[in-house]
Design a protein around this motif. Sequence first.
Motif, PDB file in Angstrom:
ATOM      1  N   LEU A 254       0.840  -1.258   0.246  1.00 31.38           N
ATOM      2  CA  LEU A 254       0.157   0.109  -0.079  1.00 31.38           C
ATOM      3  C   LEU A 254       0.992   1.311   0.092  1.00 31.38           C
ATOM      4  CD1 LEU A 254      -2.722  -1.167   2.408  1.00 31.38           C
ATOM      5  CD2 LEU A 254      -2.943  -1.118   0.075  1.00 31.38           C
ATOM      6  N   GLY A 255       2.174   1.027   0.379  1.00 30.88           N
ATOM      7  CA  GLY A 255       2.902   2.129   0.506  1.00 30.88           C
ATOM      8  C   GLY A 255       3.348   2.940  -1.035  1.00 30.88           C
ATOM      9  N   TYR A 256       3.271   2.105  -1.750  1.00 32.45           N
ATOM     10  CA  TYR A 256       3.177   2.606  -3.264  1.00 32.45           C
ATOM     11  C   TYR A 256       2.333   3.621  -3.641  1.00 32.45           C
ATOM     12  CZ  TYR A 256       6.586  -1.161  -4.638  1.00 32.45           C
ATOM     13  OH  TYR A 256       7.697  -1.839  -4.648  1.00 32.45           O
ATOM     14  N   TYR A 257       1.162   3.298  -3.275  1.00 33.36           N
ATOM     15  CA  TYR A 257       0.007   4.275  -3.583  1.00 33.36           C
ATOM     16  C   TYR A 257       0.392   5.523  -2.337  1.00 33.36           C
ATOM     17  CZ  TYR A 257      -1.927   0.600  -5.970  1.00 33.36           C
ATOM     18  OH  TYR A 257      -2.432  -0.475  -6.832  1.00 33.36           O
ATOM     19  N   ARG A 258       0.642   5.372  -1.128  1.00 32.73           N
ATOM     20  CA  ARG A 258       0.984   6.473  -0.345  1.00 32.73           C
ATOM     21  C   ARG A 258       2.131   7.280  -0.783  1.00 32.73           C
ATOM     22  NH1 ARG A 258      -0.314   2.240   4.539  1.00 32.73           N
ATOM     23  NH2 ARG A 258      -2.601   2.489   4.424  1.00 32.73           N
ATOM     24  N   SER A 259       2.860   6.766  -1.697  1.00 29.85           N
ATOM     25  CA  SER A 259       4.073   7.545  -2.057  1.00 29.85           C
ATOM     26  C   SER A 259       3.818   8.594  -3.286  1.00 29.85           C
ATOM     27  CB  SER A 259       5.224   6.630  -2.376  1.00 29.85           C
ATOM     28  OG  SER A 259       5.623   6.090  -1.256  1.00 29.85           O
ATOM     29  N   LEU A 260       2.681   8.185  -3.868  1.00 29.36           N
ATOM     30  CA  LEU A 260       2.261   8.874  -4.937  1.00 29.36           C
ATOM     31  C   LEU A 260       2.088  10.369  -4.654  1.00 29.36           C
ATOM     32  CD1 LEU A 260      -0.586   6.763  -6.534  1.00 29.36           C
ATOM     33  CD2 LEU A 260       1.574   7.181  -7.514  1.00 29.36           C
ATOM     34  N   PHE A 261       1.445  10.968  -3.576  1.00 30.77           N
ATOM     35  CA  PHE A 261       1.156  12.112  -3.053  1.00 30.77           C
ATOM     36  C   PHE A 261       2.289  12.556  -1.903  1.00 30.77           C
ATOM     37  CE2 PHE A 261      -2.756   9.898  -4.424  1.00 30.77           C
ATOM     38  CZ  PHE A 261      -2.866  10.666  -5.540  1.00 30.77           C
ATOM     39  N   ASN A 262       3.583  12.858  -2.448  1.00 29.31           N
ATOM     40  CA  ASN A 262       4.582  13.099  -1.587  1.00 29.31           C
ATOM     41  C   ASN A 262       4.462  14.682  -1.373  1.00 29.31           C
ATOM     42  OD1 ASN A 262       7.421  13.914  -0.557  1.00 29.31           O
ATOM     43  ND2 ASN A 262       7.463  11.496  -0.299  1.00 29.31           N
ATOM     44  N   PHE A 263       4.110  15.072  -0.243  1.00 30.76           N
ATOM     45  CA  PHE A 263       3.740  16.561   0.050  1.00 30.76           C
ATOM     46  C   PHE A 263       5.431  17.439  -0.136  1.00 30.76           C
ATOM     47  CE2 PHE A 263       4.005  20.272   2.924  1.00 30.76           C
ATOM     48  CZ  PHE A 263       3.080  21.244   2.106  1.00 30.76           C
ATOM     49  N   MET A 264       6.355  16.859   0.430  1.00 31.88           N
ATOM     50  CA  MET A 264       7.599  17.590   0.407  1.00 31.88           C
ATOM     51  C   MET A 264       8.371  17.417  -0.926  1.00 31.88           C
ATOM     52  SD  MET A 264       7.937  18.882   3.409  1.00 31.88           S
ATOM     53  CE  MET A 264       9.400  19.623   2.940  1.00 31.88           C
ATOM     54  N   ASP A 265       8.202  16.375  -1.644  1.00 30.26           N
ATOM     55  CA  ASP A 265       8.582  16.269  -3.004  1.00 30.26           C
ATOM     56  C   ASP A 265       7.774  17.538  -3.784  1.00 30.26           C
ATOM     57  OD1 ASP A 265      10.277  14.319  -2.219  1.00 30.26           O
ATOM     58  OD2 ASP A 265       9.156  12.893  -3.340  1.00 30.26           O
ATOM     59  N   THR A 266       6.405  17.486  -3.955  1.00 29.78           N
ATOM     60  CA  THR A 266       5.748  18.439  -4.570  1.00 29.78           C
ATOM     61  C   THR A 266       6.229  20.064  -4.328  1.00 29.78           C
ATOM     62  OG1 THR A 266       3.924  16.977  -4.388  1.00 29.78           O
ATOM     63  CG2 THR A 266       3.497  19.344  -5.168  1.00 29.78           C
ATOM     64  N   ILE A 267       6.201  20.179  -2.919  1.00 30.18           N
ATOM     65  CA  ILE A 267       6.520  21.565  -2.535  1.00 30.18           C
ATOM     66  C   ILE A 267       8.063  21.856  -2.904  1.00 30.18           C
ATOM     67  CG2 ILE A 267       7.073  23.154  -0.448  1.00 30.18           C
ATOM     68  CD1 ILE A 267       3.979  22.571  -1.100  1.00 30.18           C
ATOM     69  N   GLY A 268       8.658  21.007  -2.867  1.00 33.98           N
ATOM     70  CA  GLY A 268      10.153  21.022  -3.430  1.00 33.98           C
ATOM     71  C   GLY A 268      10.305  21.360  -4.962  1.00 33.98           C
ATOM     72  N   LEU A 269       9.619  20.473  -5.535  1.00 36.54           N
ATOM     73  CA  LEU A 269       9.563  20.879  -7.081  1.00 36.54           C
ATOM     74  C   LEU A 269       9.055  22.045  -7.572  1.00 36.54           C
ATOM     75  CD1 LEU A 269       8.584  17.324  -7.954  1.00 36.54           C
ATOM     76  CD2 LEU A 269      10.732  18.455  -8.717  1.00 36.54           C
ATOM     77  N   MET A 270       8.021  22.600  -6.722  1.00 33.54           N
ATOM     78  CA  MET A 270       7.253  23.723  -6.973  1.00 33.54           C
ATOM     79  C   MET A 270       8.416  25.003  -6.560  1.00 33.54           C
ATOM     80  SD  MET A 270       3.185  23.454  -5.594  1.00 33.54           S
ATOM     81  CE  MET A 270       3.009  24.861  -5.668  1.00 33.54           C
ATOM     82  N   PHE A 271       8.902  24.881  -5.799  1.00 32.00           N
ATOM     83  CA  PHE A 271       9.756  26.232  -5.170  1.00 32.00           C
ATOM     84  C   PHE A 271      11.326  26.061  -5.295  1.00 32.00           C
ATOM     85  CE2 PHE A 271       5.728  26.240  -2.836  1.00 32.00           C
ATOM     86  CZ  PHE A 271       5.297  27.586  -3.200  1.00 32.00           C
ATOM     87  N   GLY A 272      11.835  24.937  -6.161  1.00 29.90           N
ATOM     88  CA  GLY A 272      12.852  24.720  -6.530  1.00 29.90           C
ATOM     89  C   GLY A 272      13.855  24.255  -5.313  1.00 29.90           C
ATOM     90  N   PHE A 273      13.539  23.797  -4.205  1.00 28.57           N
ATOM     91  CA  PHE A 273      14.552  23.206  -3.329  1.00 28.57           C
ATOM     92  C   PHE A 273      14.291  21.477  -3.129  1.00 28.57           C
ATOM     93  CE2 PHE A 273      10.911  24.313  -0.881  1.00 28.57           C
ATOM     94  CZ  PHE A 273      10.345  23.251  -0.122  1.00 28.57           C
ATOM     95  N   ALA A 274      13.817  20.901  -4.385  1.00 32.86           N
ATOM     96  CA  ALA A 274      13.964  19.339  -4.293  1.00 32.86           C
ATOM     97  C   ALA A 274      15.340  18.972  -4.639  1.00 32.86           C
ATOM     98  CB  ALA A 274      12.917  18.801  -5.439  1.00 32.86           C
TER      99      ALA A 274
END
Length: 352
Positions: A254-274
């Motif tokens: 189930l962790g595969y599905y829970r990893s789909l929506f990684n908040f920190m990765d999304t924010i990092g990609l949006m604001f350039g600190f990924a």
Amino acid sequence: VDNWGLLFGIPLLCYIILAVKEYLSLHQGQASYDIDQDPIINFQTEAQFSLTKVQVEDLVFSVIVATPTEEPVDTIVFLHGFPDNIHSFSQQMRHFVSRGYKVFSPELPGYDPSTLSVTNDYRLGTVATQFLDILESLNLGKVHAIGHDWGAFVVSLASRLKSHQFRSIGLLAVPNFEQFFKLAFTKVPSQLVKSWYMLAFQIPYIPEIIFEGISGDMAMLIDLLKKAYIEYNPERLDSMISNLQRPGVLSASLGYYRSLFNFMDTIGLMFGFASERIEQYHRALKEPIAVPTLAIAGTKDVTVEKELFQYSLNDDNYLAGFQLEYVDCGHFVQHEESLKVSLLIEDFISTH
């Protein structure tokens, strides 16, 4: 007061049940399952089959190997999906080893207690990199890689990260990862309804409690899996469920599905600190696939709309060509139409 009681009482009850089940599991032992004892493949009587181990960092992966009696004509790697296991492509392995191919079937991370992530990192990029590390550890050179469900998602990204590793790829039951979600939101909204479970799986612990049941027999999950087939094989379901009952495996799957929506990765990609690694995976997902690609879909799949594949026919996302085939069955095409799927794959890879 009653509403507040329900709001906090139901989750609290679920957590208490989970704690009790965890306590009982620690003190009463866990369901036993051995890959080499699974009746799907009999390693004692099927001499061409063997089981090997591959270490990737701190994880130890099992890999089923089928070796032909003469010099192999080529190499094929099969990768299972959710909630299947390493035996998923047993029929295809038998078919291709009889045709002179050397065939490998590794397990996805988390589908064995020896491959559980200590950080619960089952993000697609992480798993694709581990898959590539397994191929490198086996010294396979260029391969044909065929994945089903999550295995197909992994193969599609791996082929973008290291296209030189692959002669061709096959995507069974799902298109490539990026297309799946892009088309669901833009052109095939009915797929969002069929993918309801992806959202449900985001809730921590509760899906595990529901699937396992108080007795641990996973009756509800079995019922859901039966609906994914047109004609299911009880032996296949027993194999899947026995593996999922091992310590930590259900939560990892189930962790595969829970990893789909990684908040920190999304924010990092949006604001350039990924991190550089996350940036690399994100770029790769947007790149076209540079190796010949075969897709096989079940016309009666209750989890994936076949229209997702139709849009791929006119897509410039496949630089080396895209071939689409339909088979008259449900989601687990390699089980229900094993011979037809094997022949479609054989016909495709023979020209690549």
